[in-house]
Write an enzyme that holds these catalytic residues in place. Structure first.
Site, PDB file in Angstrom:
ATOM      1  CG  ASP A 445      -1.943   1.222   1.275  1.00  9.90           C
ATOM      2  OD1 ASP A 445      -2.834   1.164   0.361  1.00  9.90           O
ATOM      3  OD2 ASP A 445      -1.903   1.905   2.000  1.00  9.90           O
ATOM      4  CD  GLU A 474      -2.404   1.698  -3.591  1.00  9.06           C
ATOM      5  OE1 GLU A 474      -3.434   2.309  -3.661  1.00  9.06           O
ATOM      6  OE2 GLU A 474      -1.894   1.982  -2.795  1.00  9.06           O
TER       7      GLU A 474
END
Length: 726
Positions: A445, A474
């Protein structure tokens, strides 16, 4: 580990005895010294430039996967008119079991895996060979340029004979050829030793007519043998470069994201919290759709402090919803009194329950990807134990995450400049906890908000012991950061695909990704819990098909977030890309059976797309992606080929989800392994219909019936592996 830190030789200080020499003399001498340091030799005999694939001038490893046909190219040249040739020395991660090796005559004496290069393209000095790695790990290669006396001799003899020269004028040429063949025979064995020796003897046999003397040496079979067993002179080795080879899942796979906590039963109209056991009940349906990877958002305890509720509401603050005791909060607000990044949310189950979920996923032919989000809720154990790992404001409070106008009061970012040694060690410990639990893929993330040198260290430290572990970045951020994350070690990257909707945008972006596929592998997600693009909000069910076809056919790896197959398309407000009643902040159970029975489900279509992807090796790679002309801007046409299986797929998609689109293609047939004049059969893998096609073809697509053609081709000739796009 698998990459080297970039370094550049600095200009040394001028010694005392040189201070009265001319500036030109000193600079020339230092330039030669610099060349010697960079290449290991100052007397480069032959020219080698523009080698590919190379990442950041060799500072980082290029990428490939096991079984991938990897083209290696270079510009190779020399002075004068004598023939030049080239080969690649392709070395496996370990010396043992490295495949067949040989030492070409005139070589450097060391047996190395030898791949001869051939000229390709319109530039006479560009050379190409293709290698296929057969195992994971760090491979190396170098290009070697060399003088090719056999080719020089062959050309000279043919030209002189064509000019009418006789045996007396060619006496020296014939003896030179015989001596070259003697060198080949010395290295040959079996029948070839005898055949090469006989050809040399024929060149020296003055009792024969000239054509009979030359014919054995120029025979096609012998020429093939000489091509594979050349005489190499003036061998000039280029720099050595690295290629990190991953398992095939690094390049090809279909991802499905869902929240385990939303899989609980609905009791008296109320959603109940799911567990790993209820999540496992969903797995057969995911496998039936043909997905390879099950991606789970964070499964850790969720902070209670500043917890957010439905539609990102937070209490207090005048929001329409106050936080109730049953609001589950955001899984990305990691950590509470119940544990941190190394713990499982108690309502989901135990670590043993998670291991059972992983095992069940594997039984169904899939694997788990787990979110790795380096941030903490205010009540995470790290905050009390290591407050120095966070940023303290002047008023003494810890800074929470912000992405204006968004505020994430439930999340504290980690400050990697405070106690990096302790933070690095803890992050490595945490990730190994989940590796031990069976996770081999991590979706990371927001990696662009953490230091690059941290990721470089972490990824390659993990790969030292677990080379099969993959990392997905990401990072919806600036291109420079996205590309650098890929260079330093990320296996895959989220991309801008979600926002590329017009034909020109898709063609430009697809071409850019194909050109950089030697280090940056895309993962085309059609939607995420954060991203509901306007095209899906307004395009109706046909647009869901269109985006699925584009993602599944253009990229070797693609993904969907749960709910896409139910055409979920309502945003929290006009102009927003966030879902109404976002699953990030609340439980969202779905009635899959009712949707399928009513026909309001995209499940059969997703299943068919994944079946097509598995059946066609051409769709399992990116470097062969080519776009073709079509005279309607609302139609896009592209193809992929596979050099190993000779597979080819041609795709035409309507980009308008509301109106029938008509157009005429103008195909680049050589890109499909065909001549411009050839006809061939295309069979639509979505409908089963077939047509006879050529370069120009009429296309009509009604998005409400079928917005795309996915054609397999028959009667096409051999497909050559294309070189990397410059």
């Amino acid at each position: 580990m698998a990459s080297r830190r970039p370094g550049h030789p600095s200009v040394p200080p001028v010694p005392q005895h040189e201070r009265h020499a001319s500036a030109a003399d000193v600079l020339t001498r230092h330039a030669l010294d610099s060349v010697d340091r960079m290449t290991g030799r100052a007397d480069l005999r032959l020219g080698i430039t523009d080698v590919a694939p190379v990442v950041s001038c060799g500072a980082f490893s290029a990428r490939a996967v096991v079984g991938e046909h990897l083209p290696i190219t270079a510009t190779v040249f020399r002075e004068g008119h004598d023939a030049v040739a080239a080969n690649v020395v392709w070395t496996p991660p370990t010396e043992a079991g490295g495949g067949p090796t040989r030492t070409p005559p005139g070589g450097d004496g060391a047996a190395q895996p030898f791949h001869r290069m051939e000229r390709f393209g319109d530039q006479p000095d560009r050379w190409l060979t293709t290698v296929v790695p057969d195992r994971e790990g760090r491979w190396t290669y170098r290009v070697e340029a060399w003088s090719d006396p056999l080719a020089t001799w062959h050309h000279a003899v043919e030209v002189k004979m064509a000019a009418g020269q006789g045996p007396e004028e060619l006496a020296n040429d014939l003896e030179e050829g015989a001596r070259l063949l003697d060198r080949v025979a010395a290295e040959a064995d079996g029948d070839w030793k005898e055949r090469v020796t006989d050809a040399a003897a024929a060149l020296r046999d003055t009792s024969r007519e000239l054509p009979a003397r030359v014919a054995p040496a120029l025979a096609e079979a012998l020429q093939h043998h000489l091509h594979d067993h050349p005489v190499r002179e003036l061998v000039t080795p280029g720099p050595e470069y690295e290629v990190w080879v991953d398992r095939p899942r690094a390049l090809f796979g279909s991802w499905y994201e869902f929240f385990p906590r939303s899989t609980g039963p609905v009791v008296d109209g109320q959603a109940t919290h799911g567990t790993f056991a209820t999540s496992a009940e969903r797995l057969p349906a995911v496998a039936d759709m043909g997905f390879d990877v099950v991606y789970l958002p964070p499964i850790h305890p969720i902070g209670a402090v500043n917890r957010k509720g439905p539609n990102s509401a937070q209490y207090p603050g005048g929001n329409p919803h106050e936080i109730g005791p049953d609001d589950p909060g955001s899984p990305w607000a990691i950590g509470s009194a119940e544990g941190g990044h190394d713990a499982v949310h108690p309502q989901l189950g135990t670590m043993d329950d998670f291991r059972a979920f992983v095992a069940r996923t594997r039984e169904l032919g899939m694997e788990v990807a787990l979110d790795f989000a380096l941030q903490a809720a205010p009540d995470h154990p790290w905050v009390e134990a290591h407050p120095e790992w966070f940023t303290t404001k002047p008023d003494g409070t810890i800074a929470y995450a912000e992405n204006p106008p968004k505020k994430y009061q439930d999340i504290y970012p980690i400050n990697f400049d405070n106690d990096p040694e302790g933070i690095y060690a803890e992050c490595l410990r945490v990730i190994r906890v989940w590796i031990d639990a069976g996770v081999r893929i991590f979706r990371v993330d927001n990696p662009h908000t953490k230091p690059l040198n941290f990721w470089h260290w972490l990824i390659w430290t993990v790969k030292e012991t677990d080379p099969d572990v993959l990392f997905l970045a990401e990072a919806f951020t600036r291109p420079a950061m996205m590309h650098q994350l890929a260079r330093i070690g990320y296996t895959q990257s989220y991309t801008y695909f979600t926002w590329r909707t017009a034909r020109g945008e898709l063609e430009d972006y697809g071409s850019e990704l194909a050109a950089n596929c030697h280090y940056m592998r895309p993962n085309f997600f059609v939607n995420t819990p954060d991203i509901l693009h306007a095209s899906l909000q307004l395009g109706g069910p046909p647009m869901f098909k269109i985006r699925a076809v584009l993602a599944a056919m253009m990229s070797p790896t693609w993904g969907v977030y749960s709910g896409f197959e139910l055409f979920e398309h309502v945003a929290v407000r006009p102009g927003s890309e966030e879902y109404l009643d976002s699953e990030k902040y609340q439980l969202r159970p779905r009635d899959w059976a009712a949707a399928e029975s009513s026909g309001r489900s995209l499940v059969p279509y997703l299943r068919r797309l994944n079946e097509i992807r598995r059946a066609h090796p051409a769709l399992q790679q990116l470097r062969t992606l080519r776009f073709h002309s079509v005279d309607n801007p609302n139609l896009i046409c592209f193809s992929k080929t596979d050099p190993g299986s000779q597979d080819a797929v041609l795709v035409v998609v309507a980009l308008d989800s509301h109106n029938t689109q008509i157009g005429t293609t103008s195909l680049n047939l050589p890109a499909l392994g065909l001549d411009w004049y050839e006809r061939f059969t295309v069979t639509d893998e979505l409908t089963g219909n077939s047509w006879d096609w050529g370069q120009f073809n009429y296309v009509e697509l009604d998005p409400y019936r079928e917005p795309a053609h996915v054609f397999s081709l028959t009667h096409h000739r051999q497909v050559q592996v294309p070189p990397p796009v410059a």
